[in-house]
Design a protein around this motif. Structure first.
Motif, PDB file in Angstrom:
ATOM      1  N   ASP A 107       0.844  -1.194   0.000  1.00 18.34           N
ATOM      2  CA  ASP A 107       0.000   0.000   0.000  1.00 18.34           C
ATOM      3  C   ASP A 107       0.883   1.248   0.000  1.00 18.34           C
ATOM      4  O   ASP A 107       2.007   1.239   0.517  1.00 18.34           O
ATOM      5  CB  ASP A 107      -0.911   0.017   1.227  1.00 18.34           C
ATOM      6  CG  ASP A 107      -1.939  -1.102   1.196  1.00 18.34           C
ATOM      7  OD1 ASP A 107      -2.025  -1.825   0.184  1.00 18.34           O
ATOM      8  OD2 ASP A 107      -2.647  -1.272   2.208  1.00 18.34           O
ATOM      9  N   SER A 134      -8.828   1.798  -1.953  1.00 17.27           N
ATOM     10  CA  SER A 134      -8.069   3.029  -2.100  1.00 17.27           C
ATOM     11  C   SER A 134      -8.956   4.179  -1.625  1.00 17.27           C
ATOM     12  O   SER A 134     -10.193   4.119  -1.742  1.00 17.27           O
ATOM     13  CB  SER A 134      -7.674   3.241  -3.564  1.00 17.27           C
ATOM     14  OG  SER A 134      -6.679   2.314  -3.954  1.00 17.27           O
ATOM     15  N   TYR A 181      -3.483  10.872  -0.739  1.00 18.50           N
ATOM     16  CA  TYR A 181      -4.167   9.682  -1.266  1.00 18.50           C
ATOM     17  C   TYR A 181      -3.596   8.404  -0.644  1.00 18.50           C
ATOM     18  O   TYR A 181      -2.407   8.322  -0.358  1.00 18.50           O
ATOM     19  CB  TYR A 181      -3.988   9.606  -2.794  1.00 18.50           C
ATOM     20  CG  TYR A 181      -4.136  10.931  -3.489  1.00 18.50           C
ATOM     21  CD1 TYR A 181      -5.377  11.418  -3.891  1.00 18.50           C
ATOM     22  CD2 TYR A 181      -3.007  11.727  -3.746  1.00 18.50           C
ATOM     23  CE1 TYR A 181      -5.495  12.645  -4.525  1.00 18.50           C
ATOM     24  CE2 TYR A 181      -3.124  12.958  -4.377  1.00 18.50           C
ATOM     25  CZ  TYR A 181      -4.369  13.415  -4.761  1.00 18.50           C
ATOM     26  OH  TYR A 181      -4.477  14.637  -5.382  1.00 18.50           O
ATOM     27  N   TYR A 183      -3.337   4.566  -1.785  1.00 20.04           N
ATOM     28  CA  TYR A 183      -3.551   3.623  -2.879  1.00 20.04           C
ATOM     29  C   TYR A 183      -3.244   2.199  -2.426  1.00 20.04           C
ATOM     30  O   TYR A 183      -2.140   1.912  -1.960  1.00 20.04           O
ATOM     31  CB  TYR A 183      -2.685   3.997  -4.089  1.00 20.04           C
ATOM     32  CG  TYR A 183      -3.124   5.289  -4.743  1.00 20.04           C
ATOM     33  CD1 TYR A 183      -4.440   5.464  -5.157  1.00 20.04           C
ATOM     34  CD2 TYR A 183      -2.236   6.348  -4.923  1.00 20.04           C
ATOM     35  CE1 TYR A 183      -4.869   6.644  -5.736  1.00 20.04           C
ATOM     36  CE2 TYR A 183      -2.648   7.535  -5.513  1.00 20.04           C
ATOM     37  CZ  TYR A 183      -3.964   7.674  -5.913  1.00 20.04           C
ATOM     38  OH  TYR A 183      -4.389   8.852  -6.484  1.00 20.04           O
ATOM     39  N   ASP A 187      -4.312  -1.862  -6.407  1.00 18.43           N
ATOM     40  CA  ASP A 187      -4.646  -0.855  -7.420  1.00 18.43           C
ATOM     41  C   ASP A 187      -3.421  -0.234  -8.092  1.00 18.43           C
ATOM     42  O   ASP A 187      -3.569   0.501  -9.075  1.00 18.43           O
ATOM     43  CB  ASP A 187      -5.488   0.269  -6.787  1.00 18.43           C
ATOM     44  CG  ASP A 187      -6.897  -0.191  -6.447  1.00 18.43           C
ATOM     45  OD1 ASP A 187      -7.367  -1.167  -7.063  1.00 18.43           O
ATOM     46  OD2 ASP A 187      -7.524   0.424  -5.566  1.00 18.43           O
ATOM     47  N   ALA A 208      -6.415  10.281  -9.219  1.00 20.23           N
ATOM     48  CA  ALA A 208      -7.521   9.985  -8.306  1.00 20.23           C
ATOM     49  C   ALA A 208      -8.856  10.043  -9.035  1.00 20.23           C
ATOM     50  O   ALA A 208      -9.721   9.175  -8.851  1.00 20.23           O
ATOM     51  CB  ALA A 208      -7.506  10.959  -7.129  1.00 20.23           C
ATOM     52  N   LEU A 211      -9.144   6.967 -11.228  1.00 19.58           N
ATOM     53  CA  LEU A 211      -9.303   5.737 -10.455  1.00 19.58           C
ATOM     54  C   LEU A 211     -10.727   5.573  -9.924  1.00 19.58           C
ATOM     55  O   LEU A 211     -11.247   4.456  -9.849  1.00 19.58           O
ATOM     56  CB  LEU A 211      -8.309   5.718  -9.287  1.00 19.58           C
ATOM     57  CG  LEU A 211      -8.172   4.394  -8.538  1.00 19.58           C
ATOM     58  CD1 LEU A 211      -7.542   3.328  -9.428  1.00 19.58           C
ATOM     59  CD2 LEU A 211      -7.340   4.576  -7.267  1.00 19.58           C
TER      60      LEU A 211
END
Length: 245
Positions: A107, A134, A181, A183, A187, A208, A211
């Motif tokens: 992550d 995410s 963010y 993630y 992802d 972002a 996604l």
């Protein structure tokens, strides 16, 4: 989990301060912007290291900062090889560059290196782990003019993101999206696909927004303040707000 701090820009709007010096290493209230960010994530148990992605022009400044730093987690300074605002990679390409260069397979907490904040990101990490998706961050922004200059969320009641609109003429809400963010490891392969499919790459919010249309993403309302050091006026304002703090 690793933190990735985006610090490869050239901050032309802060010239002459940043003509030969990186914006994240400017001081606010006696501490650098970068130190304030790293302090906010260094004690998160899941974090194993902090990656600062910068450019060839400013890499030595960050190496000097790293050599003087005393944090509990490892610091990695990564040079993306660019030398000017004209040949910069852009934030999204810098994220992918770091993932590929360091073979990141966990992550990733991605933070823009030019924001001063008044909270720890530990609550954000806890939120993301609970959602198991995410996640992005958001805060209420009452100013229409400000909303028209940033990313704005369209969400369900539980803050599952429906869409993120970049600089909308008619904002769908008052929820602005700052550049922080989380993630998920699963992802990360989508980032290359995003770029291959023409996702904008200069601003981290482009990724972002893309996604949110591919997978489930939740938004976490900030439980503190953030100051975007975008120009000289914003820098002077932050200095006054953090004077003596």
């Amino acid at each position: 989990m690793k933190t990735l701090i985006l610090a490869a820009g050239y901050a032309t709007r802060l010239y002459p301060l940043t003509k030969n010096f990186p914006k994240p290493l400017l001081e606010v209230g006696g501490k650098t912007i970068l130190d304030r960010l790293v302090e906010s994530v260094d004690q998160i148990p899941e974090v194993t290291s902090h990656i600062v992605v910068t450019n060839a022009t400013f890499a030595e400044h960050f190496e000097n900062w790293k050599n003087k730093a005393a944090y509990s987690k490892e610091i990695v300074v990564l040079n993306d090889g660019t030398t000017s605002n004209e040949n910069r990679l852009g934030a999204v390409k810098d994220i992918l560059f770091a993932i590929e260069q360091l073979h990141i397979d966990e992550d990733l907490l991605v933070l823009a290196g030019d924001n001063v904040i008044t909270f720890s990101f530990e609550d954000f990490v806890t939120f993301a782990k609970e959602k198991q998706t995410s996640c992005i961050t958001c805060h209420e922004e009452p100013s229409l003019a400000a909303l028209q200059k940033t990313g704005v969320l369209e969400t369900e009641e539980d803050f599952r993101v429906i869409a993120m609109h970049e600089k909308p003429e008619v904002p769908p809400s008052h929820w602005a999206v700052p550049p922080f963010y989380y993630y998920k490891k699963a992802d990360l392969p989508l980032i290359k696909r995003a770029l291959d499919e023409g996702c904008g790459y200069d601003a981290p919010g482009n990724l972002a927004a893309w996604l949110c249309q591919q997978t489930t993403v939740y938004a976490w309302p900030l439980n503190g303040s953030r100051f975007d050091i975008g120009d000289l006026a914003a820098y002077e304002y932050a200095q006054k707000e953090f004077e003596g703090k």
